[in-house]
Scaffold this active site. Sequence first.
Site, PDB file in Angstrom:
ATOM      1  NE  ARG A 292      -3.599   2.112   2.835  1.00  0.00           N
ATOM      2  CZ  ARG A 292      -4.851   2.270   2.412  1.00  0.00           C
ATOM      3  NH1 ARG A 292      -5.419   1.334   1.672  1.00  0.00           N
ATOM      4  NH2 ARG A 292      -5.536   3.348   2.732  1.00  0.00           N
TER       5      ARG A 292
ATOM      6  CG  HIS B 245      -8.213   0.943  -3.478  1.00  0.00           C
ATOM      7  ND1 HIS B 245      -7.631  -0.219  -2.990  1.00  0.00           N
ATOM      8  CD2 HIS B 245      -8.722   1.581  -2.384  1.00  0.00           C
ATOM      9  CE1 HIS B 245      -7.786  -0.262  -1.679  1.00  0.00           C
ATOM     10  NE2 HIS B 245      -8.431   0.809  -1.295  1.00  0.00           N
TER      11      HIS B 245
ATOM     12  CD  GLN C 144     -13.039  -0.263  -1.154  1.00  0.00           C
ATOM     13  OE1 GLN C 144     -12.265  -0.166  -0.197  1.00  0.00           O
ATOM     14  NE2 GLN C 144     -14.302  -0.623  -1.020  1.00  0.00           N
TER      15      GLN C 144
ATOM     16  CG  ASP D 154     -12.720   7.823  -1.978  1.00  0.00           C
ATOM     17  OD1 ASP D 154     -12.805   7.702  -0.734  1.00  0.00           O
ATOM     18  OD2 ASP D 154     -11.694   7.507  -2.618  1.00  0.00           O
TER      19      ASP D 154
END
Length: 309
Positions: free
Chosen positions: A109, A136, A139, A227
Site C-alpha cells: 500500500r 485500488h 476495493q 470517496d
Amino acid sequence: MAVRHFLDLCDAGADALAAMIDDAQRRKAARADWPRGRADADAPLAGHVLAMVFEKNSTRTRVSFDIAMRQLGGSALVLDSASSQLGRGESIADTARVLSRMCDAIMLRTDDHAKAEEMARHASVPVINGLTDRSHPCQTVADLLTVIEHGKPLPGLELAWFGDGNNVLHSLLEAAGLFRFNVRVATPPGYEPESEFVELARAGGAQVLLTGDAAAAADGADVVVTDTWVSMGQDHAAEKLAAMAPFQVNEALMARAKDDARFLHCLPAHVGDEVSEGVFEGPQSVVFDEAENRIHAQKSVLLWCFGRL
C-alpha cells in the site's frame, strides 16, 4: 505457472474476477456465525505467510488482509517505513527480493503505482496492490461483491460517481469495461479521471458519461458512489473542497437515483463533506457491508494469486 500479480483488475480479467466473486460469496456464506479468526474448513493457505508493506496509513486494508490470511489458514506480518529499512533508503527491488525469500506473497500500500510495478518486477512471489495513486483493485472487488449481494447484476448496471476522479474511480471504470456496466462521472472541471481508464471502459463496451451536472449523473442510477475529497498527503485542500461542494451526495441527490439504489463509500468518510449524514446513515447505505466484504474479496484475490482459483 507464471507468478500471478494483482496490480490492476486487468491482470486477472473478467472470468477470473467473476470466479473470485463467486468464491467470496461461497466462503462468506459457509462462515455464517463463526468467530472471525477461525480458519475456513479447507484452510487452503495453511503455512503461507503474507508480507504487508505499508507506506500509507490503513485500517480496512490492514485488518482485512490480516483476517483474510487467518481465515485461509495462513498468517500475515506488517512492515512500514518507520520500522523497516524502506524508511532508511533500501530499494524496492532489494526489498522485493528479500521478502520473496521469506514470505509467500507481498501486499503493498503506497503512494506511487510505479513502486508496486517495481516490486512485482523483482519479486518471485505474487504482489498485490493494496492501494496506489493510480488504482485500488481490491476495493473494487469488494464493491462488486457488495453490489451483487444487494441484488444488482453487473451487466447493464448504472453506477454514478460523484467528486474526485481518483484511484478508486479508475478501478471502477476498469471493472465497467470488464463487466459491461455503465458509469456516470460527475466531477468539477480539472478533477476528471485519467483518460486511459475512461477509454479502457468504453473499449470494453461500457458507456461512460463525464459531466459537471451532479443531478444528471444521479438520475435513475442503481448505485451511487463517492470517496473522500482530499486524500492523504494531498495539497490545496481548501481550494479542492470548494470545487467539490456541489457534488455532495445528499438526500436530494439520492432521491434522483432509483428507489432501491445503494450508496457505497470505501471509507474513511468525512460526513458533511462528500456525503450527508442522512445518506451515510440512511437505509440505502451499504458502506459497512462493503467494508466487511474487503475480507471476503481479498481471500479470493489471494487464492487467485496462488493459483487456487
